[in-house]
Design an enzyme around this catalytic site. Structure first.
Site, PDB file in Angstrom:
ATOM      1  N   GLU A  85       0.833  -1.215   0.000  1.00 29.79           N
ATOM      2  CA  GLU A  85       0.000   0.000   0.000  1.00 29.79           C
ATOM      3  C   GLU A  85       0.864   1.260   0.000  1.00 29.79           C
ATOM      4  OE1 GLU A  85      -3.237   0.008   2.844  1.00 29.79           O
ATOM      5  OE2 GLU A  85      -3.319   2.206   2.832  1.00 29.79           O
ATOM      6  N   LYS A 279      -7.052  -1.201  11.524  1.00 31.08           N
ATOM      7  CA  LYS A 279      -6.490  -1.601  10.224  1.00 31.08           C
ATOM      8  C   LYS A 279      -5.285  -0.721   9.906  1.00 31.08           C
ATOM      9  CE  LYS A 279      -6.067  -1.529   5.570  1.00 31.08           C
ATOM     10  NZ  LYS A 279      -5.170  -0.656   4.805  1.00 31.08           N
ATOM     11  N   ASP A 295       4.916 -14.519  11.513  1.00 31.15           N
ATOM     12  CA  ASP A 295       3.622 -15.034  11.049  1.00 31.15           C
ATOM     13  C   ASP A 295       2.555 -13.945  11.238  1.00 31.15           C
ATOM     14  OD1 ASP A 295       1.166 -16.306  10.814  1.00 31.15           O
ATOM     15  OD2 ASP A 295       1.823 -18.126  11.816  1.00 31.15           O
ATOM     16  N   HIS A 392      -2.513  10.468   0.483  1.00 29.15           N
ATOM     17  CA  HIS A 392      -2.690   9.142  -0.101  1.00 29.15           C
ATOM     18  C   HIS A 392      -2.620   9.222  -1.630  1.00 29.15           C
ATOM     19  CE1 HIS A 392      -3.974   4.988   0.158  1.00 29.15           C
ATOM     20  NE2 HIS A 392      -4.726   5.224  -0.914  1.00 29.15           N
TER      21      HIS A 392
HETATM   22  C1  MEV Z   1      -5.662   3.138   5.323  1.00 26.57           C
HETATM   23  O1  MEV Z   1      -4.929   2.020   4.902  1.00 26.57           O
HETATM   24  C2  MEV Z   1      -5.663   3.251   6.824  1.00 26.57           C
HETATM   25  C3  MEV Z   1      -6.531   4.345   7.409  1.00 26.57           C
HETATM   26  O2  MEV Z   1      -7.882   4.195   6.955  1.00 26.57           O
HETATM   27  C4  MEV Z   1      -6.477   4.199   8.915  1.00 26.57           C
HETATM   28  C5  MEV Z   1      -7.434   5.079   9.668  1.00 26.57           C
HETATM   29  O3  MEV Z   1      -8.486   5.429   9.139  1.00 26.57           O
HETATM   30  O4  MEV Z   1      -7.120   5.349  10.835  1.00 26.57           O
HETATM   31  C6  MEV Z   1      -6.088   5.699   6.983  1.00 26.57           C
END
Ligand code: MEV
Length: 437
Positions: A85, A279, A295, A392
């Site tokens: 990513e 995430k 792992d 991003h």
């Molecule tokens: C993107 O990979 C991760 C985010 O969505 C985490 C978040 O929203 O805190 C930017």
């Protein structure tokens, strides 16, 4: 549809590809080329990768990137990250740089206990089972003396075995809950070997145990396996500074701190936000786990279970502002290894360990936790200020340009143009089309 094949695993790599692309599905030459292009010309290296799994047909690359400038307990680290990513490594690097002159990251290993269970059926008298366990416990411990020798020499090994009556959750369900210290090994093989030895010993002893013989009700082993839920293998990492030091471009430091605290409160209040929040944390964690040959499935499973420990899926990070001091921290279970498994086999994992100054498992737990905290700080910093898309899409620009096979010259022009224009897929395509026209 093609017929099933037997003996696929016995075919050579080239034969496997031949069968796949000529018999299983009619692939064009390009598909075959793609697979072969990823074979490594260094035969020894290729053989190493071939043997990691069964039925290898090629290699699957991910980039390994470096996030430098991590000050952790006053030592400086460059952290290796393997991830697809765009923007994750950049985010980690930004967070590292941000905290570099504010004292950096502080970490602490809380505990390093791993565990596993022998799951049992027993439908007899509970008191008999408890008495039986009392009798055989020393025999269970003795039965692994050989398995344990090396681990014990280094200061690890079995910590304890407990009998747990779980009949309130499932009829006839008992467990031998076993705890271990596995030092620098993740310990899965060691733990599973110990558990299977316990299981055999228990079944053997049960056959001659009088109370079971009389009632003709014997405990029966269902399965023996380590638990990837390791809430007693816990690490913490934190950052902290005066709120004035948090000043952002268009935002007062105190306000920024409050926004971060609020963002974390929202993740604690609702699983819908907590999952995305965590995430983002796992972006950092998994990338270091992969780079160090650990792992990631085990870590993911443990971490998300831990996020539910209070009854609702919640944030792995926490934050507070007290007496003008902002503090943000992460606490999570990480059962990692720096010996065994892929750690000594994969040359790039060897490189990652060298880069991290040859950490032991405890040090690695701390560095991984730091990567997770940094990632969360970077994500929240964007979310509560500019929004996530600005950074991003800037990082994603190169993916879009590669998608339209942009030349180096086109890329240079596009990067310059999009420093002052908003990046979107449509805008980039239009820009390139205009250039080409
Ligand atoms: C993107 O990979 C991760 C985010 O969505 C985490 C978040 O929203 O805190 C930017």
């Amino acid at each position: 549809m093609s017929n099933p094949i037997s003996g696929f695993s016995k075919l050579s790599k080239a034969q496997k590809i031949e069968w796949l692309t000529k018999t299983y599905f009619k692939a064009n030459e390009q598909a075959i080329d793609v697979l072969k292009r990823y074979w490594n010309s260094d035969n020894e290296l290729q053989k190493l990768h071939d043997d990691f799994i069964e039925n290898t047909i090629s290699n699957y690359y991910l980039p390994i990137g470096i996030a430098p400038n991590f000050l952790v307990n006053q030592d400086l680290y460059a952290i290796p990250m393997v991830i697809e990513e765009s923007s994750v490594v950049a985010a980690a690097s930004n967070a590292a740089k941000f905290w570099l002159d504010k004292g950096g990251f502080t970490t602490q290993v809380v505990s390093t206990i791993k565990n596993g269970q022998v799951h049992l059926n027993f439908f007899g008298n509970t008191a008999d089972m408890i008495a039986f366990f009392g009798v055989i416990k020393p025999k269970l411990i003795a039965s692994i003396s050989q398995v344990e020798t090396n681990m014990k020499k280094r200061g690890g090994g079995l910590l304890d075995i407990q009998l747990i009556d779980s009949t309130n959750t499932l009829d006839g369900f008992f467990q031998l809950h076993c705890t271990f210290e596995t030092l620098d090994a993740m310990g899965a093989n060691f733990i599973n070997t110990c558990l299977e030895t316990f299981a055999q010993t228990l079944e053997r002893e049960a056959k001659t145990y009088k109370a079971f013989n009389t009632s003709q009700t014997y405990p029966e082993v269902v399965m023996s396996i380590l638990s990837n839920y390791t809430p007693e293998c816990l690490v913490r990492a934190s950052v902290s500074c005066h709120v004035d030091l948090l000043k952002q471009k268009d935002l007062d430091g105190r306000l920024f701190a409050q926004k971060i605290v609020r963002a974390i409160s929202i993740a604690k209040a609702t699983p819908r936000r907590a999952v995305t929040h965590n995430k983002g944390i796992m972006n950092g964690i998994d990338a270091v786990i992969l780079a160090t040959g650990n792992d990631f499935r085990a870590v993911e499973a443990a971490v998300h279970a831990y996020a539910c420990k209070d009854g609702q899926y919640s944030s792995l990070t926490h934050a507070s502002v007290e007496n003008d001091i902002f503090k943000m921290w992460i606490e999570l279970p990480l059962a990692l290894g720096t010996v065994g498994g892929l750690t000594s086999l994969h040359p790039l994992v060897g490189f990652a360990f060298d880069l991290l100054q040859k950490p032991n498992a405890k040090k690695l737990m701390q560095l991984v936790a730091v990567a997770g905290l940094a990632q969360n700080f970077a994500a929240l910093r964007s979310l509560v200020t500019t929004g996530i898309q600005k950074g991003h899409m800037k990082m994603h620009l190169m993916n879009i340009l590669n998608g339209v096979q942009a030349t180096d010259a086109e890329k240079t022009l596009a990067v310059t143009h999009f420093t002052s224009h908003q990046v979107s897929h449509r805008a980039v395509i239009a820009f390139i089309e205009q250039l080409r026209a």
